[in-house]
Write a protein that holds these residues in place. Structure first.
Motif, PDB file in Angstrom:
ATOM      1  N   HIS A 175      -1.618   0.402  -8.373  1.00  0.00           N
ATOM      2  CA  HIS A 175      -2.436   0.194  -9.583  1.00  0.00           C
ATOM      3  C   HIS A 175      -3.828   0.808  -9.463  1.00  0.00           C
ATOM      4  O   HIS A 175      -4.542   0.928 -10.459  1.00  0.00           O
ATOM      5  N   GLU A 176      -4.225   1.190  -8.249  1.00  0.00           N
ATOM      6  CA  GLU A 176      -5.541   1.799  -8.055  1.00  0.00           C
ATOM      7  C   GLU A 176      -5.521   3.315  -8.261  1.00  0.00           C
ATOM      8  O   GLU A 176      -6.559   3.972  -8.119  1.00  0.00           O
ATOM      9  N   ALA A 182      -4.507   2.645  -0.490  1.00  0.00           N
ATOM     10  CA  ALA A 182      -4.539   2.244  -1.904  1.00  0.00           C
ATOM     11  C   ALA A 182      -3.249   1.557  -2.326  1.00  0.00           C
ATOM     12  O   ALA A 182      -2.171   1.790  -1.761  1.00  0.00           O
ATOM     13  N   TYR A 183      -3.370   0.715  -3.341  1.00  0.00           N
ATOM     14  CA  TYR A 183      -2.209   0.124  -4.010  1.00  0.00           C
ATOM     15  C   TYR A 183      -1.896   0.972  -5.250  1.00  0.00           C
ATOM     16  O   TYR A 183      -2.780   1.642  -5.793  1.00  0.00           O
ATOM     17  N   ARG A 200       0.841  -1.192   0.000  1.00  0.00           N
ATOM     18  CA  ARG A 200       0.000   0.000   0.000  1.00  0.00           C
ATOM     19  C   ARG A 200       0.879   1.246   0.000  1.00  0.00           C
ATOM     20  O   ARG A 200       1.979   1.239   0.560  1.00  0.00           O
ATOM     21  N   ARG A 254      -6.251   7.704   1.071  1.00  0.00           N
ATOM     22  CA  ARG A 254      -5.600   6.941  -0.003  1.00  0.00           C
ATOM     23  C   ARG A 254      -4.362   6.195   0.466  1.00  0.00           C
ATOM     24  O   ARG A 254      -3.749   5.464  -0.325  1.00  0.00           O
TER      25      ARG A 254
END
Length: 280
Positions: free
Chosen positions: A171-172, A168-169, A128, A165
């Motif tokens: 790619h997101e 988030a990873y 993440r 955020r």
């Protein structure tokens, strides 16, 4: 034509504020790459001299292969083992080239940091983004995991992303959001110098403009020194105070950014400038 044409400024403009030590001073920097044993080394950076004050933005322009990214990596000794480095790289008067490994490790992130081009390749796809921003804070600030996590959220908000955020990873996120994450990581340990190597190359024009305005605002608010590297003279002249043009490993021209872009003295600088269309 000399190999290092400059646009002259008043002496007061060139001196460090108060006559003190500049944030960064590069003296006769040379970098060569070894090929095979016994073969001559390939020169990549040749006798470069640069000076940067806190709060100043220096652009470095040139075509692919001119040595500008090698110069950026050399400033924090991030070059591969096949490279040989000589000259002086003085950060607040301390030579990075002769630092011990322990001292260099402390200077990276906390004293100076890098925003690399291609954020998707620089971020770890399986972690993440909050954990990736928090990592240097844990290492260099000895913060608790909870404090590092809070700081990661604050940094995301500072670069225009919601603190949530952090979960988030990579790619997101969109390309522009990932580049903002890279900037947040570079600011994680409050460095005095940020080196941005082609930070907007893969972005569309609108997102590029947003990222450039963000970088400008952060430099002004935090009194950072910024070195921005690009092939685009128009971007650098609009963003930076000073501009250095590199050709074949040398700085062939340096001066106020808008003056170098509009009235380049060196033939290569003029060729770079004329390569961009002027609308209207």
């Amino acid at each position: 034509m000399t190999p290092h044409d400059t646009h002259e400024e008043p002496a007061a403009a060139k001196a460090a504020p108060g006559g003190g030590t500049p944030l960064l001073e590069v003296r006769n920097l040379e970098v060569t790459y070894a090929r095979t044993p016994g073969s001559p080394a390939v020169p990549a950076v040749r006798g470069v001299d640069l000076r940067l004050e806190a709060g100043q933005k220096l652009g470095i322009a040139g075509e692919s292969g001119c040595g500008k990214s090698t110069l950026a990596l050399a400033l924090l000794r991030l070059l591969p083992s096949t490279a040989k480095l000589s000259g002086e790289i003085l950060l607040d008067g301390e030579d990075i080239r002769t630092m011990s490994w322990g001292r260099l490790r402390a200077v990276r992130w906390a004293g100076a940091s890098v925003v690399f081009q291609g954020a998707m390749h620089s971020l770890n796809a399986v972690h993440r983004i909050g954990d990736q921003i928090a990592e240097p804070i844990l290492l260099h600030r000895r913060a608790t995991p909870a404090a590092a996590r809070r700081r990661a959220g604050e940094l995301l908000e500072q670069v225009g992303l919601p603190a949530a955020r952090v979960q988030a990873y990579p790619h997101e996120l969109s390309g522009g959001q990932r580049q903002r994450v890279m900037i947040a990581m570079a600011l994680a340990c409050d460095p005095r110098l940020v080196i941005a190597d082609e930070p907007t190359t893969a972005l569309d024009v609108m997102i590029q403009a947003q990222i450039l305005r963000l970088i400008e605002g952060l430099v002004a608010d935090q009194d950072l020194g910024l070195i921005m590297i690009s092939h685009d003279l128009a971007v650098l002249s609009d963003t930076c105070d000073r501009l250095a043009v590199m050709y074949a490993g040398r700085v062939v021209e340096e001066g106020p950014a808008k003056a170098v872009h509009a009235h380049a003295a060196h033939p290569y600088g003029r060729a770079l400038s004329s390569a961009f269309p002027r609308i209207g």
